[in-house]
Design a protein around this motif. Structure first.
Motif, PDB file in Angstrom:
ATOM      1  N   UNK A   1       0.856  -1.210   0.000  1.00 29.03           N
ATOM      2  CA  UNK A   1       0.000   0.000   0.000  1.00 29.03           C
ATOM      3  C   UNK A   1       0.879   1.241   0.000  1.00 29.03           C
ATOM      4  N   UNK A   2       1.909   1.213  -0.811  1.00 29.45           N
ATOM      5  CA  UNK A   2       2.949   2.250  -0.787  1.00 29.45           C
ATOM      6  C   UNK A   2       2.416   3.635  -1.155  1.00 29.45           C
ATOM      7  N   UNK A   3       1.355   3.732  -1.972  1.00 29.65           N
ATOM      8  CA  UNK A   3       0.846   5.055  -2.353  1.00 29.65           C
ATOM      9  C   UNK A   3       0.040   5.707  -1.227  1.00 29.65           C
TER      10      UNK A   3
ATOM     11  N   UNK B   1      -6.199  14.034  -6.100  1.00 33.66           N
ATOM     12  CA  UNK B   1      -6.373  14.813  -7.321  1.00 33.66           C
ATOM     13  C   UNK B   1      -5.061  15.042  -8.071  1.00 33.66           C
ATOM     14  N   UNK B   2      -3.941  14.681  -7.469  1.00 31.35           N
ATOM     15  CA  UNK B   2      -2.655  14.656  -8.174  1.00 31.35           C
ATOM     16  C   UNK B   2      -2.396  13.288  -8.791  1.00 31.35           C
ATOM     17  N   UNK B   3      -3.335  12.360  -8.605  1.00 26.35           N
ATOM     18  CA  UNK B   3      -3.194  11.022  -9.169  1.00 26.35           C
ATOM     19  C   UNK B   3      -2.173  10.151  -8.455  1.00 26.35           C
ATOM     20  N   UNK B   4      -1.896  10.446  -7.201  1.00 26.97           N
ATOM     21  CA  UNK B   4      -0.860   9.715  -6.459  1.00 26.97           C
ATOM     22  C   UNK B   4      -1.412   8.593  -5.576  1.00 26.97           C
ATOM     23  N   UNK B   5      -2.736   8.410  -5.578  1.00 25.57           N
ATOM     24  CA  UNK B   5      -3.352   7.357  -4.769  1.00 25.57           C
ATOM     25  C   UNK B   5      -3.784   6.209  -5.685  1.00 25.57           C
ATOM     26  N   UNK B   6      -3.333   5.023  -5.380  1.00 23.44           N
ATOM     27  CA  UNK B   6      -3.769   3.817  -6.073  1.00 23.44           C
ATOM     28  C   UNK B   6      -4.991   3.291  -5.318  1.00 23.44           C
ATOM     29  N   UNK B   7      -6.163   3.358  -5.929  1.00 23.80           N
ATOM     30  CA  UNK B   7      -7.378   2.973  -5.222  1.00 23.80           C
ATOM     31  C   UNK B   7      -7.544   1.463  -5.075  1.00 23.80           C
TER      32      UNK B   7
ATOM     33  N   UNK C   1      -1.462  12.927   7.488  1.00 23.96           N
ATOM     34  CA  UNK C   1      -1.961  13.460   8.756  1.00 23.96           C
ATOM     35  C   UNK C   1      -3.431  13.868   8.666  1.00 23.96           C
ATOM     36  N   UNK C   2      -3.844  14.427   7.513  1.00 26.44           N
ATOM     37  CA  UNK C   2      -5.211  14.948   7.442  1.00 26.44           C
ATOM     38  C   UNK C   2      -5.872  14.628   6.107  1.00 26.44           C
ATOM     39  N   UNK C   3      -7.198  14.818   6.092  1.00 27.19           N
ATOM     40  CA  UNK C   3      -7.970  14.602   4.875  1.00 27.19           C
ATOM     41  C   UNK C   3      -7.542  15.555   3.767  1.00 27.19           C
ATOM     42  N   UNK C   4      -7.059  16.746   4.133  1.00 22.14           N
ATOM     43  CA  UNK C   4      -6.614  17.714   3.126  1.00 22.14           C
ATOM     44  C   UNK C   4      -5.460  17.127   2.307  1.00 22.14           C
ATOM     45  N   UNK C   5      -4.507  16.529   3.001  1.00 23.13           N
ATOM     46  CA  UNK C   5      -3.361  15.928   2.309  1.00 23.13           C
ATOM     47  C   UNK C   5      -3.797  14.745   1.463  1.00 23.13           C
ATOM     48  N   UNK C   6      -4.717  13.938   1.981  1.00 28.12           N
ATOM     49  CA  UNK C   6      -5.199  12.779   1.215  1.00 28.12           C
ATOM     50  C   UNK C   6      -5.918  13.230  -0.053  1.00 28.12           C
TER      51      UNK C   6
ATOM     52  N   UNK D   1     -15.987  10.471   0.762  1.00 28.77           N
ATOM     53  CA  UNK D   1     -15.290  11.012  -0.402  1.00 28.77           C
ATOM     54  C   UNK D   1     -15.590  10.085  -1.586  1.00 28.77           C
ATOM     55  N   UNK D   2     -16.106  10.593  -2.715  1.00 24.28           N
ATOM     56  CA  UNK D   2     -16.643   9.722  -3.774  1.00 24.28           C
ATOM     57  C   UNK D   2     -15.812   8.508  -4.160  1.00 24.28           C
ATOM     58  N   UNK D   3     -14.494   8.623  -4.448  1.00 20.60           N
ATOM     59  CA  UNK D   3     -13.771   7.411  -4.832  1.00 20.60           C
ATOM     60  C   UNK D   3     -13.609   6.410  -3.684  1.00 20.60           C
ATOM     61  N   UNK D   4     -13.573   6.899  -2.458  1.00 19.75           N
ATOM     62  CA  UNK D   4     -13.513   6.009  -1.296  1.00 19.75           C
ATOM     63  C   UNK D   4     -14.890   5.408  -1.030  1.00 19.75           C
ATOM     64  N   UNK D   5     -15.919   6.198  -1.202  1.00 16.92           N
ATOM     65  CA  UNK D   5     -17.286   5.758  -0.954  1.00 16.92           C
ATOM     66  C   UNK D   5     -17.655   4.543  -1.808  1.00 16.92           C
ATOM     67  N   UNK D   6     -17.202   4.529  -3.061  1.00 14.09           N
ATOM     68  CA  UNK D   6     -17.465   3.372  -3.928  1.00 14.09           C
ATOM     69  C   UNK D   6     -16.860   2.100  -3.332  1.00 14.09           C
ATOM     70  N   UNK D   7     -15.660   2.234  -2.812  1.00 16.36           N
ATOM     71  CA  UNK D   7     -14.964   1.084  -2.222  1.00 16.36           C
ATOM     72  C   UNK D   7     -15.658   0.648  -0.934  1.00 16.36           C
ATOM     73  N   UNK D   8     -16.042   1.601  -0.122  1.00 16.99           N
ATOM     74  CA  UNK D   8     -16.718   1.280   1.141  1.00 16.99           C
ATOM     75  C   UNK D   8     -18.021   0.535   0.874  1.00 16.99           C
ATOM     76  N   UNK D   9     -18.773   0.972  -0.120  1.00 18.85           N
ATOM     77  CA  UNK D   9     -20.011   0.271  -0.451  1.00 18.85           C
ATOM     78  C   UNK D   9     -19.739  -1.173  -0.861  1.00 18.85           C
TER      79      UNK D   9
END
Length: 282
Positions: A76-78, A98-104, A88-93, A137-145
């Motif tokens: 889970x390196x990304x 939106x910089x495309x640095x999170x692998x969902x 540390x915070x949701x702002x950073x996440x 958060x929409x992309x996380x919400x899809x996964x949570x569902x």
């Protein structure tokens, strides 16, 4: 009759939080808590919870907070920094998103591992929520569902506090954060209805987050409209000890004192408000 869930977030994050949660349940009005799989005091929290069968236990999904992950760091390196810790915070996440640095795919893996870890503790799980509310958060919400369907979980927090609540007597930053969260929550609520998930009618605690003292808690209770409510709390046994680890500026002891306050107990009794947890929702 109004029904009210009073939930303590961050169970398992620190021993001072763990003991405040248990004491607020045994001696006060706390009915529910949310367990962090990645919390440093997770094992202690589980053992304490087993002695409180009437305490609702939620899954506190976590992608932020400077906490470790449950998965192998390399997988889970990304999601983590060079020290293997979450942002540390949701702002950073959100910025990384939106910089495309999170692998969902890695987000799915980590949240899946967190849910599996908590379920393996054999506690009666009542609901799902998340640290800093990132589950809406929409992309996380899809996964949570998807994960809720996988594990047959159907109760969850939708943290949509009313736009008008304390609109002119709270900090502008808090109001902005609350309004953004409420907007996301209302979008997620469409899926809640479509998939027949179970949630409350109202949520409180965003504007007063970290400062839900006796006065703020009483203010909310006095203005509750008819329905099913959740109030979010962050109790701790020792603010000075917790402040050495967490820089959030929370008033942990004040929140604990509000939960064991005779004034609050009598207020709930006078207004005939029934205390429940998420497990009591059909």
């Amino acid at each position: 009759m109004n029904r009210l869930i009073i939930n303590a977030d961050d169970f398992g994050i620190h021993t001072e939080v763990n003991h405040a949660v248990i004491n607020a349940h045994k001696k006060g009005i706390l009915t529910s808590t949310s367990l962090l799989a990645s919390g440093p005091a997770f094992e202690e929290a589980v053992e304490l919870a087993k002695g409180c069968p009437k305490l609702g236990i939620g899954i506190h999904l976590c992608l932020v907070g400077g906490l470790p992950v449950v998965s192998d760091i390399q997988e889970v390196s990304t999601l983590v920094d060079k020290n293997g810790l979450l942002p540390e915070s949701y702002v950073e996440f959100i910025k990384k998103t939106y910089e495309g640095k999170i692998d969902y795919g890695q987000v799915y893996q980590e949240l899946d591992a967190q849910i599996a870890k908590i379920l393996s503790a054999n506690l009666p799980i009542t609901h799902v929520d998340s640290h800093q509310h990132l589950h809406v958060l929409p992309p996380v919400w899809k996964i949570v569902q998807s994960l809720m369907k996988k594990y047959r979980l159907h109760r969850l927090r939708i943290p949509g506090e009313a736009y008008t609540f304390k609109l002119f007597n709270a900090s502008p930053m808090r109001i902005m954060g609350r309004n953004g969260l409420t907007w996301l929550s209302r979008k997620a609520l469409r899926d809640v209805h479509r998939s027949a998930y179970t949630t409350t009618d109202y949520f409180w605690g965003m504007v007063d987050g970290g400062n839900m003292n006796e006065n703020n808690l009483a203010y909310i209770i006095k203005q509750l409209p008819f329905g099913i409510h959740e109030i979010m709390m962050h109790p701790g046994a020792n603010t000075s000890t917790l402040a050495k680890t967490f820089s959030w500026g929370y008033h942990w002891e004040d929140e604990y004192q509000a939960l064991v306050s005779e004034k609050i107990f009598n207020l709930l009794k006078d207004r005939q408000i029934k205390l429940i947890n998420y497990g009591d929702l059909s």
